[in-house]
Motif scaffolding. Structure first.
Motif, short mmCIF file in Angstrom:
data_model
loop_
_atom_site.label_atom_id
_atom_site.label_comp_id
_atom_site.label_asym_id
_atom_site.label_seq_id
_atom_site.Cartn_x
_atom_site.Cartn_y
_atom_site.Cartn_z
N PHE A 232 -48.51 -20.63 19.31
CA PHE A 232 -49.10 -20.77 20.95
C PHE A 232 -50.28 -19.71 21.29
N GLN A 233 -49.95 -18.44 20.42
CA GLN A 233 -50.83 -17.50 20.84
C GLN A 233 -50.90 -16.27 19.96
N ARG A 234 -51.63 -15.52 19.94
CA ARG A 234 -51.90 -14.17 19.43
C ARG A 234 -50.84 -13.24 19.81
N ILE A 235 -50.04 -12.65 19.05
CA ILE A 235 -49.02 -11.70 19.68
C ILE A 235 -49.32 -10.41 18.77
N ASP A 236 -49.48 -9.26 19.60
CA ASP A 236 -49.56 -8.08 18.91
C ASP A 236 -48.56 -7.16 19.73
N ILE A 237 -48.26 -6.08 18.86
CA ILE A 237 -47.67 -4.71 19.50
C ILE A 237 -48.06 -3.60 18.85
N PHE B 281 -54.38 -19.15 31.70
CA PHE B 281 -55.37 -19.54 30.87
C PHE B 281 -54.42 -19.49 29.60
N GLY B 282 -54.60 -20.56 28.66
CA GLY B 282 -53.91 -20.71 27.38
C GLY B 282 -52.49 -21.29 27.77
N PRO B 283 -51.29 -20.86 27.03
CA PRO B 283 -50.06 -21.41 27.12
C PRO B 283 -49.41 -21.41 28.39
N GLY B 284 -49.82 -20.56 29.58
CA GLY B 284 -49.33 -20.38 30.88
C GLY B 284 -49.84 -21.43 31.64
N ALA C 94 -58.58 -13.46 41.26
CA ALA C 94 -58.41 -13.82 42.85
C ALA C 94 -58.61 -15.20 42.96
N ASN C 95 -59.26 -16.25 42.30
CA ASN C 95 -59.28 -17.68 42.26
C ASN C 95 -58.06 -18.15 41.81
N SER C 96 -57.37 -17.65 40.78
CA SER C 96 -56.17 -18.35 40.37
C SER C 96 -55.07 -17.97 41.41
N MET C 97 -55.26 -16.82 41.99
CA MET C 97 -54.27 -16.52 43.01
C MET C 97 -54.23 -17.12 44.36
N LYS C 98 -55.57 -17.59 44.67
CA LYS C 98 -55.86 -18.30 45.61
C LYS C 98 -55.15 -19.86 45.64
#
Lengths: 285, 285
Positions: free
Chosen positions: A30-35, A160-163, A198-202
């Motif tokens: 699903f995504q790139r994971i880094d720690i 954006f992406g899996p969310g 802010a656009n996502s939030m609105k």
């Protein structure tokens, strides 16, 4: 060794952290994971290059996404966490002895595995006997549920992406259906400051408002998130986060918190004018 | 052209902004002054390389440092601003018709000149007839004053370089003497998050607490300051910022603000537990 991690908060703004070493990296389905490990923030989890959790300040996000709804309804018995693979949200929930069941739906099992191994600070309660983890798409999972949860916490990545699906009207409608009549929906609600966030939030706020009779926004200072001014959405079928706030009862639980307290609970809903104007909050809710 | 300004928030944390051009630079007698122009933040004033003002979010700092004390005592007639060469603080003060005199003591005339020329957004009211500017060391200026000001606002740089004297016990003692019996002292109080800033904040708070009977801290979200979680000190001889808050009267003034409002006034004093613990705030003040 001069190793720096950089996140772009907007196309013209960068936030950089000196890193001791990269202790994990994986391209999951699903995504790139880094720690990463750093002096200033301890261990840092990034997904697709964006900071999700740092050991230094994860407590702010995780306390604010759980204790605010819990302090409004102390009778919450069954909780659904969507996302939240790092486990920080579940950790805070398990502190309430009155909660009987916690379902966590995380799309990416690799995130949970990595956090269990490298960030036990947040993942430490994922084995609590009340917790059941489903490795599924949250959007699909919640579609099949009806009148089941007293609280749904959407601890998602950015839209954006899996969310992405977790910011749609269809998803919020299914959450409404999955909630009991006492139901509360809390979600990470992006920020008010940089244009994309802010656009996502609105958009999110407008969609939730169309479905839930109560729909308010609250804020916290999270220094490692873009702008540091982070918002959460509180939506419910009947509870108002201030009028129905169980201040005294919550304080009697005597939970030790590092960020949240009951004065701050009220303060968190007192938004700056420019944020209120972005959302045309209905004050009578 | 790929031109980036970078500020170090700690030795391991950097905040960078893409800059269109540098529109002013000068090594004054006291410090290096730069004005940059950027897409994201508009014009930016830096002193010794640290951000003081950006056109995008200066309103947050300037509203919070002035309207909080003004809403506690609407009879403030004579105000002293120490520092504040960009003029933003004076701009907000001039909105109160009831204020009769504003003295501004700025050590560096070059800052005022530069802001008048390039950042009129903040410097626009420095020619108001009630305003008198003294180009002097604030520490020395305030030493000679007694029972003169109803409000002193310390709008200083960080306690490194020219601002250092404005964080000393001697200075706070002289402010106490310079204030009338209704006197309020508000100062920019650094931040709680990165170690150097947090140490300055704790030291300043301790010193003010030794001198003023009322001494409280409040907060704002200022995305371009280190960590974005910025603190202000409210000290006074008798007024409590919440118990003596003139909420209704302030709202009747009908001032249009972009950040401050009277709900947020109360919320700003509700600090996270970890900040309270740093300062051992006396709740009975």
């Amino acid at each position: 060794m001069d190793l720096w991690y950089t996140e772009e908060h907007s196309k013209d703004v960068r936030f950089s952290i000196k890193v001791n070493k990269q202790i994990y990296t994986k391209e999951s389905k699903f995504q790139r994971i880094d720690i990463l490990e750093s002096e200033e923030f301890g261990k840092i989890l990034t997904l697709d290059g964006l900071i999700m959790v740092t050991e230094k300040d994860e407590f702010i996000y995780h306390e604010m996404i759980t204790h605010i709804p819990m302090a409004v309804n102390l009778n919450i018995k069954k909780v659904l966490v969507i996302g939240g693979g790092d486990g920080g949200c579940v950790r805070e929930l398990t502190r309430y002895k009155t909660i009987e069941e916690i379902h966590m739906v995380e799309i990416d099992e690799e995130v949970v595995k990595a956090c269990k191994e490298f960030i036990p600070k947040t993942a430490c309660k994922l084995n609590d006997e009340r917790v059941k983890i489903f490795y599924q798409d949250g959007l699909r999972f919640v579609r099949t549920k009806e009148n089941e949860y007293d609280l749904i916490i959407v601890d998602s990545t950015d839209p954006f992406g899996p969310g992405e699906g977790l910011f749609t009207k269809e998803f919020y409608g299914n959450c409404y259906k999955a909630l009991t009549e006492d139901g509360i929906l809390v979600n990470q609600h992006e920020s008010d400051y940089y244009t994309d966030y802010a656009n996502s939030m609105k958009r999110a706020h407008k969609r939730i408002q169309e479905i839930f009779p109560v729909c308010q926004i609250y804020q916290a200072h999270i220094p490692t998130y873009p702008s540091g001014h982070w918002l959460f959405g509180f939506a419910s079928k009947k509870f108002n986060p201030l009028r129905d706030f169980k201040e005294e009862e919550w304080n009697k639980l005597n939970l030790q918190t590092k960020y949240y307290n009951t004065k701050l609970h009220r303060g968190a809903f007192a938004l700056p004018n420019y944020v209120n104007e972005m959302m045309v909050i209905n004050e009578d809710e």
